[in-house]
Scaffold this motif. Structure first.
Motif, PDB file in Angstrom:
ATOM      1  N   GLY A 299       0.816  -1.215   0.000  1.00  0.00           N
ATOM      2  CA  GLY A 299       0.000   0.000   0.000  1.00  0.00           C
ATOM      3  C   GLY A 299       0.849   1.264   0.000  1.00  0.00           C
ATOM      4  O   GLY A 299       2.084   1.203   0.026  1.00  0.00           O
ATOM      5  N   ILE A 300       0.177   2.403  -0.030  1.00  0.00           N
ATOM      6  CA  ILE A 300       0.888   3.682  -0.139  1.00  0.00           C
ATOM      7  C   ILE A 300       0.475   4.583   1.017  1.00  0.00           C
ATOM      8  O   ILE A 300      -0.713   4.819   1.226  1.00  0.00           O
ATOM      9  CB  ILE A 300       0.549   4.347  -1.493  1.00  0.00           C
ATOM     10  N   SER A 313       9.198  10.280  -7.906  1.00  0.00           N
ATOM     11  CA  SER A 313       8.746  10.177  -6.513  1.00  0.00           C
ATOM     12  C   SER A 313       8.507   8.713  -6.169  1.00  0.00           C
ATOM     13  O   SER A 313       7.754   8.012  -6.833  1.00  0.00           O
ATOM     14  CB  SER A 313       7.511  11.045  -6.259  1.00  0.00           C
ATOM     15  N   VAL A 315       8.110   6.066  -2.655  1.00  0.00           N
ATOM     16  CA  VAL A 315       7.887   6.071  -1.211  1.00  0.00           C
ATOM     17  C   VAL A 315       9.218   5.834  -0.507  1.00  0.00           C
ATOM     18  O   VAL A 315       9.615   6.558   0.396  1.00  0.00           O
ATOM     19  CB  VAL A 315       6.858   4.998  -0.799  1.00  0.00           C
ATOM     20  N   ASP A 316       9.945   4.824  -0.991  1.00  0.00           N
ATOM     21  CA  ASP A 316      11.287   4.615  -0.459  1.00  0.00           C
ATOM     22  C   ASP A 316      12.279   5.126  -1.496  1.00  0.00           C
ATOM     23  O   ASP A 316      12.630   4.430  -2.431  1.00  0.00           O
ATOM     24  CB  ASP A 316      11.513   3.112  -0.201  1.00  0.00           C
ATOM     25  N   GLY A 329       7.689   5.621 -13.991  1.00  0.00           N
ATOM     26  CA  GLY A 329       6.596   4.852 -14.594  1.00  0.00           C
ATOM     27  C   GLY A 329       5.232   5.523 -14.484  1.00  0.00           C
ATOM     28  O   GLY A 329       4.533   5.695 -15.490  1.00  0.00           O
ATOM     29  N   PHE A 356      -4.780   0.632  -8.899  1.00  0.00           N
ATOM     30  CA  PHE A 356      -4.469   1.676  -9.877  1.00  0.00           C
ATOM     31  C   PHE A 356      -5.384   1.475 -11.080  1.00  0.00           C
ATOM     32  O   PHE A 356      -5.563   0.351 -11.540  1.00  0.00           O
ATOM     33  CB  PHE A 356      -3.003   1.598 -10.314  1.00  0.00           C
TER      34      PHE A 356
END
Ligand SMILES: Nc1ncnc2c1ncn2[C@@H]1O[C@H](COP(=O)(O)OP(=O)(O)OP(=O)(O)O)[C@@H](O)[C@H]1O
Ligand SMILES: [Mg+2]
Length: 367
Positions: A299-300, A313, A315-316, A329, A356
């Motif tokens: 998840g985000i 960008s 998350v990690d 992407g 998505f």
């Protein structure tokens, strides 16, 4: 009599006070009435357009626009008078302005309307975006040039490496073979990064070509499954395609749509850890068809949601990141979907997975 004098004085002071505030605003503020007559023109507008307020107050707004816009603007105001439908209100269109010197330049205008004394006043907050446009242009030329210049020598490195690695020039000792393999893999990563950068620049600057055709959803979906078969060997992708949706058709560039869905699938697999469940789902909405890739992965996080479609960008984003990829992407996918008249989006809860989706209008025309 004295009371009237006092009221007038108060009104005069209030007007001066308002004007003083308007003049400190860094953006141009131009107000017009429903006939297109300029009623307010603050200091920043004077600097942007090169006219003094005295020169423009009472004149038509067309004075500040190139001819082509001016004609359309008259139609727009006429139409508004008849229908009361103000299409541009609340939007922030990028249009062209005309300075006193005759120079045409790009502006961004935020439009609102206010009712004042029984009449409609349109308020335009005008920003000169000449500099921003110039920088965007420079940046995209820079990226295009650098990427091109990098691609040629890179091909000259990777082709000989592949030849050496193939053993056609002689059998390689194990150590050499594994070293050339690492070098080859990194060449491939660099090539795909450069291609992505070029792709993004081309699409976002409107220079990419699209081969738009009508396709049945079933045809597109089965292609996605085929294309991603190897990647998803450990992750068999489940298909959820209701028959009514299978026969729907959408107008897209097939290769580009597959690129978007391929990225959704690769992300779903990449960010799934142990929870091996990826589903490809197509559904018919009121006027559109939506294709979704659903995972039950990591998840985000909420705070990352509004940045997810930005370039680079992740998350990690640390250098010690375990998952590969450059963070281009989704940014490319968004540009591609937009260019084909579609929409892209997602929903996600941290720790519970993500969905998505990409959505296109249903086509009613015969193919
Ligand atoms: N299904 C998903 N689950 C969890 N995080 C995701 C998912 N899809 C995207 N993300 C997050 O969004 C970031 C950006 O995704 P994007 O596809 O743009 O880049 P990438 O996969 O890191 O690299 P690239 O696609 O350029 O190879 C990812 O790095 C990840 O942090
Ligand atoms: Mg990705």
């Amino acid at each position: 009599m004295q009371a009237t004098d006092q009221t007038e004085q108060t009104l005069f002071e209030a007007a001066k006070y308002n004007q003083a505030i308007l003049d400190t605003v860094a953006d141009g503020i131009v107000c017009i009435d429903a006939r297109g007559t300029i009623r307010t023109f603050n200091k920043a507008s004077e600097e942007i357009f090169g006219y003094t307020a005295e020169e423009v107050l009472g004149q038509k707004i067309n004075l500040l626009m190139p001819r082509s816009h001016a004609d359309r603007h008259d139609d727009y105001l006429d139409n508004y008078a008849k229908t009361r439908e103000a299409k541009l209100i609340g939007s922030r269109p990028e249009v062209e302005g005309k300075r006193k010197s005759g120079e045409i330049f790009p502006i961004e205008v935020a439009l609102t309307e206010v009712a004042y004394n029984g009449e409609m006043i349109f308020v335009g907050v005008v920003r000169d975006i000449t500099e921003r446009k110039r920088i965007e242009q420079l940046k995209s030329e820079f990226i295009a040039t650098v990427s091109h210049e990098l691609r040629t020598p890179l091909t000259s490195i990777s082709a000989p490496l592949a030849l050496i690695h193939s053993g056609k020039l002689g059998t390689l000792p194990q150590m050499v073979s594994s070293t050339t393999e690492i070098a080859m893999r990194n060449c491939q990563r660099l090539t795909s990064l450069i291609n992505d950068l070029l792709d993004f620049e081309k699409t976002s600057s409107g220079r990419a070509k699209f081969n738009m055709q009508l396709y049945r959803i079933e045809e597109l979906i089965s292609q996605v499954l085929q294309d991603n078969f190897t990647m998803s060997e450990d992750f068999p992708i489940r298909l959820n395609l209701p028959q009514e949706t299978a026969d729907e058709r959408i107008l897209v560039d097939k290769e580009r749509l597959l690129q978007i869905l391929g990225n959704f699938v690769s992300n779903a697999v990449k960010f799934s850890d142990d929870e091996k469940s990826v589903e490809l789902y197509a559904e018919r909405k009121t006027d559109t068809v939506r294709i979704s890739v659903v995972d039950r992965g990591i998840g985000i996080p909420e705070e990352f949601h509004d940045r997810i479609f930005q370039r680079f960008s992740q998350v990690d984003g640390s250098t010690t990141r375990k998952k590969g990829g450059t963070g281009l992407g989704l940014a490319i996918s968004k540009e591609l979907a937009k260019s084909m008249g579609g929409e892209i989006g997602f929903s996600s809860n941290e720790g519970q997975g993500s969905t998505f989706w990409v959505e296109f209008p249903q086509e009613r025309r015969p193919s």
